[in-house]
Design an enzyme around this catalytic site. Structure first.
Site, mmCIF file in Angstrom:
data_model
loop_
_atom_site.group_PDB
_atom_site.id
_atom_site.type_symbol
_atom_site.label_atom_id
_atom_site.label_comp_id
_atom_site.label_asym_id
_atom_site.label_seq_id
_atom_site.Cartn_x
_atom_site.Cartn_y
_atom_site.Cartn_z
ATOM 1 N N LYS A 183 30.301 47.057 32.901
ATOM 2 C CA LYS A 183 31.375 46.756 32.618
ATOM 3 C C LYS A 183 32.068 45.065 33.028
ATOM 4 O O LYS A 183 33.730 44.514 32.593
ATOM 5 C CB LYS A 183 32.234 48.354 33.170
ATOM 6 C CG LYS A 183 33.871 47.961 33.801
ATOM 7 C CD LYS A 183 34.611 48.876 33.813
ATOM 8 C CE LYS A 183 34.645 49.521 35.506
ATOM 9 N NZ LYS A 183 35.414 48.941 36.231
ATOM 10 N N ASN A 184 31.962 45.233 34.378
ATOM 11 C CA ASN A 184 32.590 44.344 35.173
ATOM 12 C C ASN A 184 32.107 42.462 34.108
ATOM 13 O O ASN A 184 32.883 41.359 35.201
ATOM 14 C CB ASN A 184 33.017 44.291 36.463
ATOM 15 C CG ASN A 184 33.309 45.625 37.405
ATOM 16 O OD1 ASN A 184 33.837 45.641 36.643
ATOM 17 N ND2 ASN A 184 32.950 45.738 38.139
ATOM 18 N N ARG A 195 44.749 44.552 45.906
ATOM 19 C CA ARG A 195 44.409 44.381 45.143
ATOM 20 C C ARG A 195 45.204 42.326 44.643
ATOM 21 O O ARG A 195 45.762 43.146 44.104
ATOM 22 C CB ARG A 195 44.047 44.614 43.719
ATOM 23 C CG ARG A 195 43.577 46.000 44.111
ATOM 24 C CD ARG A 195 42.192 45.755 44.576
ATOM 25 N NE ARG A 195 40.985 45.554 43.651
ATOM 26 C CZ ARG A 195 40.833 46.601 42.542
ATOM 27 N NH1 ARG A 195 40.450 47.837 42.180
ATOM 28 N NH2 ARG A 195 39.672 45.688 41.751
ATOM 29 N N ARG A 217 36.850 55.309 32.885
ATOM 30 C CA ARG A 217 36.957 53.656 32.774
ATOM 31 C C ARG A 217 35.739 53.195 32.661
ATOM 32 O O ARG A 217 35.864 52.144 32.065
ATOM 33 C CB ARG A 217 37.619 53.598 33.840
ATOM 34 C CG ARG A 217 39.434 53.992 33.639
ATOM 35 C CD ARG A 217 39.919 53.576 34.959
ATOM 36 N NE ARG A 217 39.484 51.846 34.759
ATOM 37 C CZ ARG A 217 40.053 51.600 35.816
ATOM 38 N NH1 ARG A 217 39.900 51.642 36.961
ATOM 39 N NH2 ARG A 217 39.401 49.860 36.290
ATOM 40 N N CYS A 252 45.709 49.529 43.520
ATOM 41 C CA CYS A 252 45.184 50.666 43.224
ATOM 42 C C CYS A 252 45.328 51.466 44.541
ATOM 43 O O CYS A 252 44.852 51.161 45.624
ATOM 44 C CB CYS A 252 43.868 50.480 42.339
ATOM 45 S SG CYS A 252 42.725 49.773 43.150
HETATM 46 C C1 EPZ Z 1 36.445 42.841 41.166
HETATM 47 O O1 EPZ Z 1 36.948 43.386 41.282
HETATM 48 C C2 EPZ Z 1 35.659 44.240 40.326
HETATM 49 N N1 EPZ Z 1 36.447 44.608 39.214
HETATM 50 C C3 EPZ Z 1 35.711 45.449 41.300
HETATM 51 O O2 EPZ Z 1 35.295 46.659 40.783
HETATM 52 C C4 EPZ Z 1 34.344 45.112 42.408
HETATM 53 O O3 EPZ Z 1 34.727 46.097 43.483
HETATM 54 C C5 EPZ Z 1 35.322 43.607 43.079
HETATM 55 O O4 EPZ Z 1 35.225 42.800 41.790
HETATM 56 C C6 EPZ Z 1 34.385 43.204 44.276
HETATM 57 O O5 EPZ Z 1 32.406 43.339 43.530
HETATM 58 C C7 EPZ Z 1 36.528 43.974 38.166
HETATM 59 O O6 EPZ Z 1 35.415 43.016 37.473
HETATM 60 C C8 EPZ Z 1 36.469 44.368 36.984
HETATM 61 P P1 EPZ Z 1 37.263 40.485 44.460
HETATM 62 P P2 EPZ Z 1 37.974 41.828 41.842
HETATM 63 O O7 EPZ Z 1 38.317 39.610 43.971
HETATM 64 O O8 EPZ Z 1 37.580 40.504 41.383
HETATM 65 C C9 EPZ Z 1 40.864 40.732 47.452
HETATM 66 C C10 EPZ Z 1 34.622 49.109 39.735
HETATM 67 O O9 EPZ Z 1 34.776 49.696 40.710
HETATM 68 N N2 EPZ Z 1 41.625 40.000 46.998
HETATM 69 O O10 EPZ Z 1 36.181 39.927 44.623
HETATM 70 O O11 EPZ Z 1 39.498 42.671 41.804
HETATM 71 C C11 EPZ Z 1 41.067 42.399 47.523
HETATM 72 O O12 EPZ Z 1 42.181 42.797 47.201
HETATM 73 C C12 EPZ Z 1 35.893 48.063 40.788
HETATM 74 O O13 EPZ Z 1 34.361 48.349 38.946
HETATM 75 C C13 EPZ Z 1 42.566 38.571 47.619
HETATM 76 O O14 EPZ Z 1 43.559 39.511 48.563
HETATM 77 O O15 EPZ Z 1 37.558 41.277 43.324
HETATM 78 C C14 EPZ Z 1 39.919 42.747 47.557
HETATM 79 O O16 EPZ Z 1 39.798 42.907 49.464
HETATM 80 C C15 EPZ Z 1 36.380 48.066 41.545
HETATM 81 N N3 EPZ Z 1 43.604 37.950 47.012
HETATM 82 C C16 EPZ Z 1 39.087 41.450 47.700
HETATM 83 O O17 EPZ Z 1 39.582 40.320 47.663
HETATM 84 C C17 EPZ Z 1 42.416 36.756 46.162
HETATM 85 O O18 EPZ Z 1 43.492 37.078 45.183
HETATM 86 C C18 EPZ Z 1 37.906 41.029 46.728
HETATM 87 O O19 EPZ Z 1 38.282 40.960 45.389
HETATM 88 C C19 EPZ Z 1 41.617 38.169 45.585
HETATM 89 C C20 EPZ Z 1 40.856 39.111 45.830
#
Ligand code: EPZ
Length: 424
Positions: free
Chosen positions: A24-25, A123, A401, A118
């Site tokens: 999915k990701n 996020r 989802r 969420c």
């Molecule tokens: C991706 O989310 C995945 N979703 C998530 O999977 C996964 O948990 C996550 O990567 C970590 O591996 C998709 O790919 C659609 P991040 P993403 O940017 O890209 C903070 C699932 O269950 N952050 O690595 O949103 C953020 O809030 C989902 O399939 C900032 O603060 O993850 C989080 O705490 C859940 N500022 C952390 O970093 C930013 O600009 C990791 O976020 C970006 C992120």
């Protein structure tokens, strides 16, 4: 008003073989990347899940034609004539923000609704924005919409990410491929899905090296030179890990096919540490357990660390292990809601800040529970297979989802599980 739920009867059985769908990701971002090639791209091994359908709607709203034939998507982005993604779609799926980078790469501008938070956290997207600004993007925010322009053009830059954000790395990558000059993304995310995206971009004519490591280098090419491609999505390591945890919990043996075992090294390491036998092949992983589960210590971290998306599933294993486990969630600020639901089934878990202290119990009892996010929901169904009596899992839209035919696959492994509608 009726609600669809999953009903599980604890028969403690999960054995056999199951194939995972495409990740999915990854698939969501591969679909967004198709915006960069003016014409029809073909993406294989796309999972049949609701998030993919929403991303299809986002692309159609931009003017693309999206046709699905089983697990293959044909996406013609030649007709794309808009760069606006409305709130009602972004609010349905925050991953829609993945169109920001490719829209900027193709049009030099974008108008995308800010994603909300969420259940698992705020996020934020600050790292996406700061990184894109370094490439020459100017952002204005108006009424919840992000308005991106590139008044002086899109140019390469050396970007250092404060945290290896998956989404920020992907948006930067999809803009940088069409920027003038070289971009270096340092402290980049190293998830396998990043490498999958880079491979697709290269097959579209982009020049990317280092994907999968923490330093990615992109030599920009003219946007018009990027062309459509045909690409196959990698297998879903989190779906695979979910079924492996099921096999570990019930004893198995369970063999998961369609996955590169190298994507699951840390999860496999922890399954073995908790008392499981794990075998791997080129595109399969087999788990069996003949001894009692043993407590462990887990720190969720960016890849190659332990994946946060398997945290709930392993908390379930820990809840049934001999001894006391400590699970620390370092990626999201609020991803322990599963613990409260599992405690309703008799688990003994206490939360202290971002640590979960899990004391193993000898039995779980079936109970009505609610999915808080897709991974917690999937884990609750596994808990129901192991528990004594009946478990009714609510809010299963979260599961739909990210898991294709989850109930069907579990039933094929011997679980007594079904979907049913109840009056809410
Ligand atoms: C991706 O989310 C995945 N979703 C998530 O999977 C996964 O948990 C996550 O990567 C970590 O591996 C998709 O790919 C659609 P991040 P993403 O940017 O890209 C903070 C699932 O269950 N952050 O690595 O949103 C953020 O809030 C989902 O399939 C900032 O603060 O993850 C989080 O705490 C859940 N500022 C952390 O970093 C930013 O600009 C990791 O976020 C970006 C992120």
């Amino acid at each position: 008003m009726s609600e669809e739920i999953i009903v599980v009867r604890g028969n403690g059985t999960l054995k056999g073989e199951v194939s995972v769908a495409g990740a999915k990701n990854s698939a969501l971002k591969l679909m967004a990347a198709a915006l960069l090639g003016r014409g029809q791209s073909v993406i294989h091994n796309v999972p049949l899940i609701s998030d993919i359908a929403i991303m299809g709607e986002v692309l159609e709203r931009l003017g693309a034609q999206v046709e699905r034939e089983g697990h293959t998507l044909r996406i013609d982005t030649a007709p794309v004539d808009s760069f606006k993604t409305p709130y009602e779609l972004v609010s349905k799926m925050r991953a829609s923000i993945s169109v920001l980078g490719p829209l900027i790469g193709r049009f030099g501008q974008a108008h995308v609704a800010m994603p909300g938070g969420c259940q698992i956290g705020a996020r934020k997207i600050d790292m996406h924005l700061v990184g894109l600004e370094a490439l020459g993007v100017k952002f204005d925010v108006a009424h919840g919409d992000l308005i991106a322009t590139t008044p002086d053009g899109l140019h390469g830059a050396h970007v250092m990410l404060n945290f290896p954000s998956v989404g920020a790395t992907e948006n930067l990558l999809m803009a940088a491929v069409a920027a003038e000059g070289v971009t270096v993304i340092e402290n980049a995310a190293r998830e396998p899905e990043i490498e999958d995206l880079a491979n697709m971009l290269v097959s579209m004519g982009a020049r990317v090296s280092g994907a999968g490591t923490s330093i990615i280098e992109v030599e920009g090419v003219p946007s018009e030179s990027l062309h459509p491609c045909e690409h196959t999505t990698v297998g879903d390591r989190i779906e695979a890990g979910t079924f492996l945890v099921g096999g570990a919990l019930m004893g198995g043996p369970v063999t998961v096919r369609g996955i590169d075992p190298s994507f699951l090294r840390m999860a496999i390491f922890k399954l073995r540490a908790m008392g499981c036998e794990v075998e791997t092949g080129q595109d399969w992983v087999r788990v069996e357990r003949t001894k009692p589960l043993v407590a462990t210590e887990i720190q969720t971290l960016p890849h190659p660390g332990f994946p946060t998306d398997l945290q709930a599933q392993f908390m379930l294993l820990a809840a049934r292990a001999e001894g006391v486990s400590v699970i620390t969630e370092n990626v999201f600020e609020n991803r322990f809601m599963f613990a409260a639901e599992l405690s309703r089934m008799g688990a003994d878990i206490s939360i202290e800040d971002h640590h979960a202290i899990v004391r193993g119990v000898s039995r779980l009892q079936g109970a009505p529970v609610s999915s808080t996010d897709l991974r917690a929901g999937a884990a609750l169904v596994l808990a129901g297979i192991d528990a004594e009596g009946e478990t009714r899992v609510h809010e299963i839209r979260h599961i739909d989802r990210g898991y294709e035919d989850y109930v069907g696959k579990l039933a094929s492994l011997g679980a007594d599980v079904s979907r049913t509608s109840v009056s809410a």
